[in-house]
Design a protein around this motif. Structure first.
Motif, PDB file in Angstrom:
ATOM      1  N   GLU A   1     -87.940 -27.732  59.071  1.00 17.54           N
ATOM      2  CA  GLU A   1     -88.099 -26.711  59.903  1.00 17.54           C
ATOM      3  C   GLU A   1     -86.767 -25.546  59.614  1.00 17.54           C
ATOM      4  N   MET A   2     -85.778 -26.067  59.335  1.00 17.07           N
ATOM      5  CA  MET A   2     -84.904 -25.085  58.615  1.00 17.07           C
ATOM      6  C   MET A   2     -84.837 -24.911  57.305  1.00 17.07           C
ATOM      7  N   GLN A   3     -85.743 -25.553  56.496  1.00 15.65           N
ATOM      8  CA  GLN A   3     -86.048 -24.908  55.230  1.00 15.65           C
ATOM      9  C   GLN A   3     -84.696 -25.383  54.286  1.00 15.65           C
ATOM     10  N   ILE A   4     -84.372 -26.535  54.337  1.00 16.32           N
ATOM     11  CA  ILE A   4     -82.995 -26.975  53.518  1.00 16.32           C
ATOM     12  C   ILE A   4     -83.493 -26.880  52.366  1.00 16.32           C
TER      13      ILE A   4
ATOM     14  N   PHE B   1     -79.169 -30.762  47.761  1.00  7.60           N
ATOM     15  CA  PHE B   1     -79.353 -31.913  47.869  1.00  7.60           C
ATOM     16  C   PHE B   1     -78.543 -33.079  47.503  1.00  7.60           C
ATOM     17  N   ALA B   2     -77.684 -32.511  46.281  1.00 10.19           N
ATOM     18  CA  ALA B   2     -76.674 -33.437  45.532  1.00 10.19           C
ATOM     19  C   ALA B   2     -75.584 -33.316  46.516  1.00 10.19           C
ATOM     20  N   HIS B   3     -75.216 -31.987  47.074  1.00 11.15           N
ATOM     21  CA  HIS B   3     -74.164 -32.148  48.232  1.00 11.15           C
ATOM     22  C   HIS B   3     -74.450 -32.856  49.129  1.00 11.15           C
ATOM     23  N   LEU B   4     -75.576 -33.031  49.792  1.00 12.38           N
ATOM     24  CA  LEU B   4     -75.801 -33.686  51.021  1.00 12.38           C
ATOM     25  C   LEU B   4     -75.820 -35.000  50.790  1.00 12.38           C
TER      26      LEU B   4
ATOM     27  N   ILE C   1     -77.585 -38.189  53.316  1.00 16.64           N
ATOM     28  CA  ILE C   1     -78.973 -37.131  53.705  1.00 16.64           C
ATOM     29  C   ILE C   1     -79.784 -37.078  52.423  1.00 16.64           C
ATOM     30  N   THR C   2     -81.015 -37.303  52.548  1.00 16.55           N
ATOM     31  CA  THR C   2     -81.947 -37.326  51.587  1.00 16.55           C
ATOM     32  C   THR C   2     -83.146 -36.289  51.778  1.00 16.55           C
ATOM     33  N   PRO C   3     -83.700 -35.821  51.003  1.00 18.05           N
ATOM     34  CA  PRO C   3     -84.952 -34.795  51.111  1.00 18.05           C
ATOM     35  C   PRO C   3     -85.930 -35.519  52.045  1.00 18.05           C
TER      36      PRO C   3
ATOM     37  N   TYR D   1     -79.768 -30.282  62.407  1.00 22.12           N
ATOM     38  CA  TYR D   1     -78.271 -30.180  62.049  1.00 22.12           C
ATOM     39  C   TYR D   1     -77.587 -29.819  60.983  1.00 22.12           C
ATOM     40  N   THR D   2     -78.653 -30.186  59.750  1.00 19.36           N
ATOM     41  CA  THR D   2     -78.033 -29.532  58.353  1.00 19.36           C
ATOM     42  C   THR D   2     -78.101 -28.152  58.285  1.00 19.36           C
ATOM     43  N   GLY D   3     -79.073 -27.511  58.781  1.00 16.47           N
ATOM     44  CA  GLY D   3     -79.021 -26.068  58.828  1.00 16.47           C
ATOM     45  C   GLY D   3     -77.884 -25.355  59.574  1.00 16.47           C
TER      46      GLY D   3
END
Length: 151
Positions: free
Chosen positions: A63-66, A71-74, A79-81, A93-95
């Protein structure tokens, strides 16, 4: 004691799932939930299963198009794709997390909102993209607010 903790955790999980992810993320990151909704609408038309694939290495999820560049930071937070795709609240929340970073860096303004999409580069073309994106989100945000006043 363990049973009380288990019951409390189940109640908390149910409450978190039952509540609106935008409201919860907005509260936790001190961002108007309607602004988060406006970003999600601009990014994916509020489609929690949106995928924007440019190449195997460049794509955006949910939804927030992360974006895959994050991904490396997350991953340091677990947090994974896949979790961003399957867990709507994690995606929201990530957005909110990335929008909060932009606000911390540049203040709460529409160019910071634009940095959510176009980054922080000072190149003129990136600044133009930030301003365009910020203007688009601003219009969506106004529409959301206007809809609420009509209800």
């Amino acid at each position: 004691m363990q049973r009380i903790v288990t019951v409390f955790c189940l109640m908390f999980t149910f409450a978190a799932n039952a509540s609106d992810c935008f409201d919860a993320a907005g509260r936790d990151y001190h961002i108007d939930p309607d602004l988060l909704r406006a970003v999600a609408f601009r990014e994916s038309s509020m489609n929690s299963h949106a995928m924007n694939i440019v190449s195997p290495d460049k794509y955006a999820v949910g939804e927030m198009q992360i974006h895959s560049q994050n991904f490396a930071h997350l991953s340091q937070f677990g947090i994974t794709p896949q979790s961003l795709f399957s867990d709507r609240c994690m995606n929201v929340y990530t957005g909110a997390y990335y929008l909060a970073i932009a606000f911390k860096r540049w203040g709460v303004n529409w160019e910071s909102v634009g940095a959510y999409n176009a980054g922080f580069s000072q190149k003129p073309e990136q600044k133009a993209k930030r301003l365009k994106y910020g203007k688009e989100v601003h219009q969506i945000y106004i529409n959301i607010k206007n809809q609420k006043t009509l209800q």
